[in-house]
Write a protein that holds these residues in place. Structure first.
Motif, mmCIF file in Angstrom:
data_model
loop_
_atom_site.group_PDB
_atom_site.id
_atom_site.type_symbol
_atom_site.label_atom_id
_atom_site.label_comp_id
_atom_site.label_asym_id
_atom_site.label_seq_id
_atom_site.Cartn_x
_atom_site.Cartn_y
_atom_site.Cartn_z
ATOM 1 N N VAL A 77 -44.332 36.773 91.828
ATOM 2 C CA VAL A 77 -43.371 37.898 90.927
ATOM 3 C C VAL A 77 -42.337 38.089 91.501
ATOM 4 C CG1 VAL A 77 -42.737 40.624 92.146
ATOM 5 C CG2 VAL A 77 -45.434 39.373 92.111
ATOM 6 N N VAL A 78 -41.476 38.342 90.473
ATOM 7 C CA VAL A 78 -39.355 38.309 90.223
ATOM 8 C C VAL A 78 -39.245 39.371 91.232
ATOM 9 C CG1 VAL A 78 -37.676 38.239 88.891
ATOM 10 C CG2 VAL A 78 -39.685 37.449 88.135
ATOM 11 N N THR A 79 -39.685 41.015 90.632
ATOM 12 C CA THR A 79 -39.230 42.328 91.107
ATOM 13 C C THR A 79 -40.372 43.164 91.410
ATOM 14 O OG1 THR A 79 -38.544 43.299 88.899
ATOM 15 C CG2 THR A 79 -36.579 42.377 90.688
ATOM 16 N N ALA A 80 -40.622 43.952 92.045
ATOM 17 C CA ALA A 80 -41.665 44.952 92.587
ATOM 18 C C ALA A 80 -40.480 46.448 93.025
ATOM 19 C CB ALA A 80 -42.054 44.647 93.456
ATOM 20 N N CYS A 81 -41.050 47.174 92.482
ATOM 21 C CA CYS A 81 -40.543 48.669 92.588
ATOM 22 C C CYS A 81 -41.266 49.887 92.246
ATOM 23 C CB CYS A 81 -38.631 48.794 91.519
ATOM 24 S SG CYS A 81 -38.611 50.376 91.971
ATOM 25 N N VAL A 82 -41.252 50.419 93.872
ATOM 26 C CA VAL A 82 -42.195 51.326 93.368
ATOM 27 C C VAL A 82 -41.516 52.969 93.120
ATOM 28 C CG1 VAL A 82 -43.801 53.515 94.806
ATOM 29 C CG2 VAL A 82 -43.642 50.469 94.954
ATOM 30 N N ASN A 83 -41.781 54.184 92.386
ATOM 31 C CA ASN A 83 -41.645 55.199 92.369
ATOM 32 C C ASN A 83 -42.862 56.340 93.010
ATOM 33 O OD1 ASN A 83 -41.136 57.921 91.182
ATOM 34 N ND2 ASN A 83 -40.179 57.071 89.686
ATOM 35 N N VAL A 84 -42.537 57.031 93.501
ATOM 36 C CA VAL A 84 -43.293 57.643 93.934
ATOM 37 C C VAL A 84 -43.131 59.167 93.810
ATOM 38 C CG1 VAL A 84 -43.393 56.201 97.383
ATOM 39 C CG2 VAL A 84 -41.829 58.655 95.911
ATOM 40 N N HIS A 140 -43.773 53.428 100.288
ATOM 41 C CA HIS A 140 -43.563 52.219 99.325
ATOM 42 C C HIS A 140 -42.356 51.363 99.906
ATOM 43 C CE1 HIS A 140 -39.208 54.818 99.949
ATOM 44 N NE2 HIS A 140 -39.096 53.114 99.254
ATOM 45 N N LEU A 141 -41.696 51.015 100.444
ATOM 46 C CA LEU A 141 -41.207 49.665 101.038
ATOM 47 C C LEU A 141 -42.144 49.099 101.121
ATOM 48 C CD1 LEU A 141 -38.513 51.036 103.345
ATOM 49 C CD2 LEU A 141 -38.053 49.900 100.590
ATOM 50 N N THR A 142 -43.921 49.644 101.948
ATOM 51 C CA THR A 142 -44.471 48.507 102.296
ATOM 52 C C THR A 142 -45.133 48.046 101.076
ATOM 53 O OG1 THR A 142 -44.887 48.609 103.943
ATOM 54 C CG2 THR A 142 -46.656 47.875 103.656
ATOM 55 N N VAL A 143 -45.069 48.920 100.078
ATOM 56 C CA VAL A 143 -46.122 48.130 98.895
ATOM 57 C C VAL A 143 -44.743 47.383 98.395
ATOM 58 C CG1 VAL A 143 -46.731 49.113 96.362
ATOM 59 C CG2 VAL A 143 -47.611 50.564 98.618
ATOM 60 N N GLU A 144 -43.968 47.275 97.870
ATOM 61 C CA GLU A 144 -42.715 46.383 97.797
ATOM 62 C C GLU A 144 -43.212 45.324 98.084
ATOM 63 O OE1 GLU A 144 -39.345 48.568 97.463
ATOM 64 O OE2 GLU A 144 -39.825 49.517 95.606
ATOM 65 N N LEU A 145 -43.004 45.037 99.745
ATOM 66 C CA LEU A 145 -43.181 44.200 100.048
ATOM 67 C C LEU A 145 -44.719 43.449 100.119
ATOM 68 C CD1 LEU A 145 -40.949 44.780 103.737
ATOM 69 C CD2 LEU A 145 -40.624 43.199 101.718
ATOM 70 N N ILE A 146 -45.648 43.633 99.837
ATOM 71 C CA ILE A 146 -46.689 43.271 99.469
ATOM 72 C C ILE A 146 -46.784 42.426 98.291
ATOM 73 C CG2 ILE A 146 -49.302 44.055 99.200
ATOM 74 C CD1 ILE A 146 -48.725 45.713 101.461
ATOM 75 N N VAL A 149 -49.577 57.532 98.989
ATOM 76 C CA VAL A 149 -48.555 56.466 99.197
ATOM 77 C C VAL A 149 -46.699 56.830 99.506
ATOM 78 C CG1 VAL A 149 -46.423 54.843 98.344
ATOM 79 C CG2 VAL A 149 -48.836 54.151 97.788
ATOM 80 N N CYS A 150 -46.317 57.850 100.029
ATOM 81 C CA CYS A 150 -45.096 58.873 100.228
ATOM 82 C C CYS A 150 -44.419 57.948 101.789
ATOM 83 C CB CYS A 150 -45.753 60.084 100.791
ATOM 84 S SG CYS A 150 -46.568 60.104 102.020
ATOM 85 N N GLY A 151 -42.969 58.725 101.892
ATOM 86 C CA GLY A 151 -42.065 58.712 102.555
ATOM 87 C C GLY A 151 -41.401 56.843 102.501
ATOM 88 N N GLY A 152 -42.016 56.182 103.887
ATOM 89 C CA GLY A 152 -41.455 54.892 104.193
ATOM 90 C C GLY A 152 -42.930 53.564 103.321
#
Length: 97
Positions: free
Chosen positions: A32-39, A19-25, A14-17
């Motif tokens: 789910v209230v919030t989802a945030c990815v730390n690469v 992480h946004l896909t993972v957050e959306l999924i 998981v890199c680049g953009g």
């Protein structure tokens, strides 16, 4: 609505953009209230309603989407969200200029 928080391990790919896909999924999962990815840490931090979903279901969603690690690490225990800090606090979003 009382919420809980969990941290889920991610694939090291998981890199680049992505992480946004993972957050959306994760955000599309009911409860789910919030989802945030730390690469950097390769973790997804999720706040959710425990009456509607949980860490195992969230990990299964990541696995189906191809973002879970092959060798599953332990999913961190749920912790009630009391608005306080701590190791499972969701990262703050903001812009740095």
């Amino acid at each position: 609505m009382p919420t809980s928080r969990t941290a889920l391990p991610l694939s090291s790919q998981v890199c680049g953009g992505e992480h946004l896909t993972v957050e959306l999924i994760l955000s599309d999962v009911e409860g789910v209230v919030t989802a945030c990815v730390n690469v950097v840490t390769e973790m997804a931090y999720v706040e959710y309603d425990p009456a509607l979903t949980g860490p195992e279901a969230l990990f299964a969603v990541l696995k189906r989407a191809g973002f879970a690690p092959r060798d599953r690490e332990t999913v961190r225990r749920d912790r009630p969200s009391a608005g306080g800090g701590g190791p499972l606090s969701l990262p703050r979003r903001g812009w740095i200029s």
